[in-house]
Design an enzyme around this catalytic site. Structure first.
Site, PDB file in Angstrom:
ATOM      1  N   ALA A  97      58.116  47.340  67.142  1.00 57.79           N
ATOM      2  CA  ALA A  97      57.988  47.589  65.698  1.00 57.79           C
ATOM      3  C   ALA A  97      56.552  47.703  65.227  1.00 57.79           C
ATOM      4  CB  ALA A  97      58.692  46.520  64.857  1.00 57.79           C
ATOM      5  N   SER A 106      60.146  54.868  65.005  1.00 53.16           N
ATOM      6  CA  SER A 106      59.695  55.698  63.883  1.00 53.16           C
ATOM      7  C   SER A 106      58.523  56.598  64.258  1.00 53.16           C
ATOM      8  CB  SER A 106      59.282  54.804  62.708  1.00 53.16           C
ATOM      9  OG  SER A 106      60.364  54.005  62.308  1.00 53.16           O
ATOM     10  N   LYS A 148      69.658  43.677  72.230  1.00 53.45           N
ATOM     11  CA  LYS A 148      68.482  43.400  71.412  1.00 53.45           C
ATOM     12  C   LYS A 148      68.945  42.571  70.219  1.00 53.45           C
ATOM     13  CE  LYS A 148      65.153  45.525  68.292  1.00 53.45           C
ATOM     14  NZ  LYS A 148      64.554  46.754  67.747  1.00 53.45           N
TER      15      LYS A 148
END
Lengths: 67, 259
Positions: free
Chosen positions: B185, B208, B98
């Protein structure tokens, strides 16, 4: 004795020390660790034969959590 | 038909997980298992002798069928990212990388110029390059042209939980792209992951939203369900929108009393 830099810190090692000796000394022998000496990757099969020299720059790298 | 293809690799799960921010390795491993993911991303850092017992590689190796996608976080130039990628490949034994180059810690927005250059070099070296990029259709096409395996446009800022703020740009990227598009994201809740899949994304990358949930393993499973639902809906063919009402019941008169 020779002085080598490991992850940015200068350390003293016996002359003739190999990459494997450094990994053992640092407690990194059991982990999957990438070793880079003077910008060259040292593969596991060569670690017991690569002898470190005065002023070598050694980086020991591992995977950590990240996104 | 329902497999995600990246290069010559195939995955039945379309949910990719980040491994950051979990309270401990046990919770992370349980979340990975519950998510059913087959690919996780990890970062490269200097070995810390005081954390020698925190062996992430061993913990992840215990999960069957899991592919590692190391990331280049911490790199602020193409040169640093290429170096990190080469070292990571030695550690992971996997061609996946990545590419993540964000020089400004205040907003963590990816640098498109350095990212492009790093991808060009790494693709030529045989990596399966997965770049984290701004949601820019022109850049995405250029990255496809240099051999990236998928492109991973951001939904919103890393860790922000602002959802898919870039949905119109991501639709354009999907429309133009010949390689998989993966939203990476910004996702906060499973419904957003579902929406990304309905839009036509081939996968989503979540960190997250799972790690910072009150119950990460439970949230991981919730995301897995949402990703599957969104993908199935896309495959099933979502009905077109209409500007006005379209009756679902017959409009003929009740009991034949009117004309």
């Amino acid at each position: 004795m020779i002085t080598i830099t490991i992850n940015g810190e200068k350390r003293e090692f016996d002359e003739g020390s190999t990459v494997s000796d450094v990994l053992n000394n640092m407690g990194a022998e059991k982990q999957r660790v990438a070793v880079v000496v003077n910008e060259n990757i040292i593969y596991p099969e060569n670690r017991s034969s690569v002898v470190l020299q005065e002023n070598d720059d050694v980086e020991l790298l591992v995977f950590v959590e990240g996104g | 038909m329902n497999e995600l293809k990246i290069g010559t690799y195939t995955f039945t799960s379309r949910l990719i997980l980040g491994t950051g921010k979990f309270g401990n390795i046990k919770t992370m491993v349980e979340s990975i298992r519950r998510s059913g993911t087959q690919m996780v991303t990890v970062a490269l850092r200097r070995f810390d002798p005081e954390q020698a017992d925190q062996d992430l590689f061993s913990a992840l190796s215990s999960i069957e069928g899991l592919t590692l996608m190391p990331n280049t976080s911490g790199a602020s130039t193409a040169e640093e990212a290429v170096r990190a990628a080469r070292i990571s490949r030695e550690l992971s034994g996997s061609p996946f990388i990545k590419v993540e180059i964000h020089p400004n810690p205040q907003h963590l927005m990816p640098d498109p110029i350095e990212t492009y250059e790093a991808c060009r070099i790494l693709a030529s070296e045989g990596f399966l390059v997965m770049p984290y990029v701004p949601a820019d259709p022109v850049l995405a096409k250029r990255l496809e042209d240099v051999g990236c395996a998928p492109v991973m446009p951001l939904g919103s800022a890393i860790g922000s939980g602002q959802g898919i703020a870039t949905s119109e740009m991501i639709r354009l990227i999907i429309r133009e792209s010949g390689i998989p598009v993966i939203v990476d994201a910004g996702l906060r809740s499973p419904s957003e992951a579902c929406a990304a899949m309905e839009m036509g994304c081939e996968a989503v990358l979540v960190n997250s939203a799972i790690a910072a949930a009150a119950n990460p393993p439970e949230m991981a499973e919730a995301f897995a369900g949402a990703v599957k639902a969104g993908h199935r809906a896309r495959e099933a063919g979502i009905m077109p929108k209409s500007g006005s009402a379209v009756a679902t019941s017959p409009l003929t008169s009740f009991l034949g009393t009117a004309s």
